[in-house]
Design a protein around this motif. Structure first.
Motif, PDB file in Angstrom:
ATOM      1  N   LEU A 178       0.843  -1.196   0.000  1.00  0.00           N
ATOM      2  CA  LEU A 178       0.000   0.000   0.000  1.00  0.00           C
ATOM      3  C   LEU A 178       0.879   1.246   0.000  1.00  0.00           C
ATOM      4  N   ALA A 179       0.513   2.215  -0.861  1.00  0.00           N
ATOM      5  CA  ALA A 179       1.266   3.467  -0.960  1.00  0.00           C
ATOM      6  C   ALA A 179       0.301   4.607  -1.226  1.00  0.00           C
ATOM      7  N   THR A 180       0.715   5.800  -0.875  1.00  0.00           N
ATOM      8  CA  THR A 180      -0.134   6.976  -1.077  1.00  0.00           C
ATOM      9  C   THR A 180      -0.042   7.440  -2.534  1.00  0.00           C
ATOM     10  N   GLU A 181      -1.154   7.947  -3.061  1.00  0.00           N
ATOM     11  CA  GLU A 181      -1.187   8.514  -4.407  1.00  0.00           C
ATOM     12  C   GLU A 181      -1.134  10.033  -4.386  1.00  0.00           C
ATOM     13  N   VAL A 182      -1.244  10.613  -3.175  1.00  0.00           N
ATOM     14  CA  VAL A 182      -1.112  12.066  -3.000  1.00  0.00           C
ATOM     15  C   VAL A 182      -0.233  12.303  -1.781  1.00  0.00           C
ATOM     16  N   ALA A 183       0.282  13.496  -1.697  1.00  0.00           N
ATOM     17  CA  ALA A 183       1.109  13.854  -0.553  1.00  0.00           C
ATOM     18  C   ALA A 183       0.238  14.409   0.561  1.00  0.00           C
ATOM     19  N   GLY A 184       0.701  14.270   1.785  1.00  0.00           N
ATOM     20  CA  GLY A 184      -0.048  14.816   2.906  1.00  0.00           C
ATOM     21  C   GLY A 184       0.433  14.260   4.224  1.00  0.00           C
ATOM     22  N   ARG A 185      -0.111  14.847   5.285  1.00  0.00           N
ATOM     23  CA  ARG A 185       0.237  14.412   6.626  1.00  0.00           C
ATOM     24  C   ARG A 185      -0.802  13.411   7.118  1.00  0.00           C
ATOM     25  N   VAL A 186      -0.309  12.345   7.771  1.00  0.00           N
ATOM     26  CA  VAL A 186      -1.198  11.280   8.258  1.00  0.00           C
ATOM     27  C   VAL A 186      -2.040  11.828   9.399  1.00  0.00           C
ATOM     28  N   GLU A 187      -3.361  11.781   9.188  1.00  0.00           N
ATOM     29  CA  GLU A 187      -4.293  12.312  10.181  1.00  0.00           C
ATOM     30  C   GLU A 187      -4.948  11.206  10.996  1.00  0.00           C
ATOM     31  N   PHE A 188      -5.102  10.028  10.397  1.00  0.00           N
ATOM     32  CA  PHE A 188      -5.834   8.956  11.081  1.00  0.00           C
ATOM     33  C   PHE A 188      -5.271   7.607  10.632  1.00  0.00           C
ATOM     34  N   ILE A 189      -5.132   6.675  11.579  1.00  0.00           N
ATOM     35  CA  ILE A 189      -4.753   5.289  11.302  1.00  0.00           C
ATOM     36  C   ILE A 189      -5.772   4.393  11.997  1.00  0.00           C
ATOM     37  N   ALA A 190      -6.357   3.459  11.249  1.00  0.00           N
ATOM     38  CA  ALA A 190      -7.371   2.570  11.805  1.00  0.00           C
ATOM     39  C   ALA A 190      -6.751   1.647  12.851  1.00  0.00           C
ATOM     40  N   PRO A 191      -7.454   1.373  13.932  1.00  0.00           N
ATOM     41  CA  PRO A 191      -6.917   0.455  14.953  1.00  0.00           C
ATOM     42  C   PRO A 191      -6.637  -0.939  14.402  1.00  0.00           C
ATOM     43  N   ALA A 192      -7.396  -1.358  13.362  1.00  0.00           N
ATOM     44  CA  ALA A 192      -7.204  -2.697  12.794  1.00  0.00           C
ATOM     45  C   ALA A 192      -5.979  -2.783  11.900  1.00  0.00           C
ATOM     46  N   PHE A 193      -5.403  -1.623  11.554  1.00  0.00           N
ATOM     47  CA  PHE A 193      -4.240  -1.630  10.655  1.00  0.00           C
ATOM     48  C   PHE A 193      -2.987  -1.851  11.493  1.00  0.00           C
TER      49      PHE A 193
ATOM     50  N   ARG B 190       2.879  -6.050   7.498  1.00  0.00           N
ATOM     51  CA  ARG B 190       3.679  -5.070   8.240  1.00  0.00           C
ATOM     52  C   ARG B 190       3.157  -3.672   7.966  1.00  0.00           C
ATOM     53  N   ARG B 191       2.988  -2.856   9.013  1.00  0.00           N
ATOM     54  CA  ARG B 191       2.609  -1.452   8.866  1.00  0.00           C
ATOM     55  C   ARG B 191       3.859  -0.594   8.933  1.00  0.00           C
ATOM     56  N   ARG B 192       3.941   0.383   8.018  1.00  0.00           N
ATOM     57  CA  ARG B 192       5.151   1.199   7.925  1.00  0.00           C
ATOM     58  C   ARG B 192       4.860   2.686   8.031  1.00  0.00           C
ATOM     59  N   VAL B 193       3.836   3.073   8.729  1.00  0.00           N
ATOM     60  CA  VAL B 193       3.470   4.479   8.825  1.00  0.00           C
ATOM     61  C   VAL B 193       2.996   4.769  10.244  1.00  0.00           C
ATOM     62  N   SER B 194       3.173   6.025  10.652  1.00  0.00           N
ATOM     63  CA  SER B 194       2.740   6.448  11.986  1.00  0.00           C
ATOM     64  C   SER B 194       1.895   7.708  11.860  1.00  0.00           C
ATOM     65  N   LYS B 195       1.076   7.955  12.830  1.00  0.00           N
ATOM     66  CA  LYS B 195       0.230   9.130  12.837  1.00  0.00           C
ATOM     67  C   LYS B 195       1.086  10.389  12.951  1.00  0.00           C
ATOM     68  N   GLY B 196       0.728  11.420  12.136  1.00  0.00           N
ATOM     69  CA  GLY B 196       1.467  12.668  12.115  1.00  0.00           C
ATOM     70  C   GLY B 196       2.619  12.679  11.134  1.00  0.00           C
ATOM     71  N   GLN B 197       2.939  11.556  10.552  1.00  0.00           N
ATOM     72  CA  GLN B 197       4.046  11.473   9.594  1.00  0.00           C
ATOM     73  C   GLN B 197       3.629  12.097   8.264  1.00  0.00           C
ATOM     74  N   PHE B 198       4.536  12.875   7.650  1.00  0.00           N
ATOM     75  CA  PHE B 198       4.258  13.451   6.336  1.00  0.00           C
ATOM     76  C   PHE B 198       4.760  12.492   5.272  1.00  0.00           C
ATOM     77  N   LEU B 199       3.886  12.217   4.322  1.00  0.00           N
ATOM     78  CA  LEU B 199       4.204  11.275   3.263  1.00  0.00           C
ATOM     79  C   LEU B 199       4.161  11.980   1.919  1.00  0.00           C
ATOM     80  N   ALA B 200       5.180  11.760   1.121  1.00  0.00           N
ATOM     81  CA  ALA B 200       5.153  12.248  -0.253  1.00  0.00           C
ATOM     82  C   ALA B 200       4.330  11.291  -1.103  1.00  0.00           C
ATOM     83  N   ARG B 201       4.103  11.679  -2.316  1.00  0.00           N
ATOM     84  CA  ARG B 201       3.351  10.807  -3.215  1.00  0.00           C
ATOM     85  C   ARG B 201       4.154   9.524  -3.456  1.00  0.00           C
TER      86      ARG B 201
END
Length: 467
Positions: free
Chosen positions: A94-109, A256-267
């Motif tokens: 899974l990868a982002t198609e747009v850039a932005g800051r992570v606002e929410f992560i599902a508990p099941a992820f 495996r999950r590779r992202v954290s809340k508040g992290q900025f992700l590029a496209r």
């Protein structure tokens, strides 16, 4: 003191001094050993000559007892053995198609968790994309309003053009009447010129209305293009806005999950790795001989069944699947062809352990059915696929076989044997043709004898050895 003087030896009688006399030997004493030897030889010869002659006794016949199995042909379902490693049929990063800051992560992820198709996993901050979408939506509304106003103006121009055409027609008829009167001398030159001017003005007014109509239509076409472009930009903005919400594309297991809340992700930033949990695949290698017993060409009409098994702890569990396809190339390392087996996912109520990618399993593939086959013990076959058959006279005969399939404990024979023949199952290392044997059918008494009796039938004796 006076030392004693040595005395001189005195000569003995009958000989020189210092020499002892020995007794004399007689001739009889010399012949006694020779006579004893001759007497012993004479006694030995007499004993040998007078010994009783040994009686010749016939060698008792040797009885070779063998166990036989009466052959019977029957259909045989070939089970092709293989082994492989479980893998997911679909695996995705899974990868982002747009850039932005992570606002929410599902508990099941989370690592190892299960997610459903369409479930929201991650959401990026959508504020920027919402503003862009609102701006483009306003542009679309403005262009749409201009198009609506232009449409009203075009509709009004149709009436004006119709009125201008009527005026042109009226002025043309008046000009024709004035020309007729002028020809009769009733109208003067000034009246004719006025009529011509009015008719020309009417035609100019019509031309102006037609030009305005063409201009407005061109403007309408431009506005339509502008609205289409604005709508396309709006759709792109709305798509980017929708892409700020990342959902599970299918029912999956999180590796495996590779992202954290508040992290900025590029496209293109990685979020995590998942694999589809609706079914799994196993790559099974088969030799050319094994592959000839699997109906690969008929997979679309009738899937080939496969049973997978694995030992978990002290117990062995099985899972049922089917062969989907065969790879189009030969494995360069093993020189074998790989077939792909599919195993559906298990229900939560299933008491068996869940299959997971990376697990090592054994496989039994349902092969072809051999219609008339003889299944014999592997121990009954000597070297080079030969067996011993007991004929009607109780004599062993060597028989070559055509072995179609080999298992660990038995052989499947399709040629060289006949229905009802007796197969010798007793291992005989040096047995050959023409050996008379005593037959015992598996589970029965000796042929021709009641149970518990050991009397030897007439056909059980082996021929005597030459004396």
């Amino acid at each position: 003191m006076n030392e004693p003087q040595p005395t001189e030896p005195q000569p003995s009688e009958g000989g020189p001094a210092g020499v002892r006399s020995s007794p004399r030997r007689t001739p009889l004493r010399s012949l006694l050993p020779i006579g004893a030897l001759a007497l012993g030889a004479l006694v030995a010869w007499a004993l040998y000559a007078n010994q009783p002659k040994p009686q010749r006794r016939a060698e008792p016949p040797r009885v070779v007892e063998v166990e036989v199995e009466v052959l019977s042909a029957k259909p045989y379902q070939v089970q092709v053995s293989s082994q492989g490693t479980v893998r997911a049929h679909t695996r995705a990063m899974l990868a982002t198609e747009v850039a932005g800051r992570v606002e929410f992560i599902a508990p099941a992820f989370q690592d190892g968790a299960s997610v459903s198709a369409g479930q929201v996993l991650v959401r990026l901050d959508p504020s920027e994309y919402q503003l862009a979408a609102q701006e483009l939506e306003t542009q679309v509304q403005i262009v749409s309003a201009g198009l609506a106003e232009l449409a009203v103006d075009l509709e009004s121009s149709k009436g004006r053009i119709a009125l201008a055409k009527e005026r042109v027609t009226l002025q043309a008829s008046q000009l024709a009447r004035v020309r007729a009167l002028r020809a009769q001398g009733v109208a003067n030159e000034g009246q004719l010129l006025d009529a011509q001017d009015r008719e020309l003005a009417a035609r100019e007014a019509l031309a102006i209305q037609l030009d305005l109509q063409r201009t407005r239509r061109a403007q309408g076409t431009t506005l339509v293009r502008q609205r289409e472009a604005a709508e396309a930009r709006l759709a792109a903005a709305q798509l980017s806005l929708a892409r700020t919400t990342i959902k599970a594309p299918f029912d999956a297991q999180v590796v495996r999950r590779r992202v954290s809340k508040g992290q900025f992700l590029a496209r293109g930033g990685e979020l995590g790795e998942i694999y589809a949990s609706d079914s799994f695949e196993v790559r099974l290698l088969l030799s050319a001989h094994q592959l000839s017993f699997v109906d690969i060409l008929g997979l679309e009409d009738e899937p080939v069944k496969v049973i997978l098994s694995a030992k978990v702890g002290s117990e062995r569990f099985t899972w049922e699947g089917k062969i989907l396809r065969a790879e189009g190339v030969v494995d360069s390392a093993s020189r074998q062809v790989a077939v792909i087996a599919e195993v559906p996912s298990q229900k939560l109520s299933d008491a068996r352990p869940f299959l997971r990618p990376g697990a090592f399993v054994s496989a039994k593939i349902q092969g072809r059915v051999l219609p008339d086959a003889f299944v014999i013990p592997r121990s009954a076959s000597a070297a080079q696929d030969l067996v011993l058959i007991v004929d009607a006279q109780g004599v062993l005969r060597r028989r070559p076989l055509k072995v179609a399939w080999r298992e660990a404990e038995h052989l499947v024979v399709t040629g060289g044997l006949a229905e009802g023949e007796r197969l010798c199952t007793t291992p005989l290392v040096f047995a050959g043709d023409s050996l008379q044997v005593q037959v015992k059918v598996k589970g029965l008494a000796l042929e021709g004898q009641p149970p518990g009796k050991g009397a030897t039938p007439a056909t059980s004796q082996a021929p005597e050895r030459p004396k």
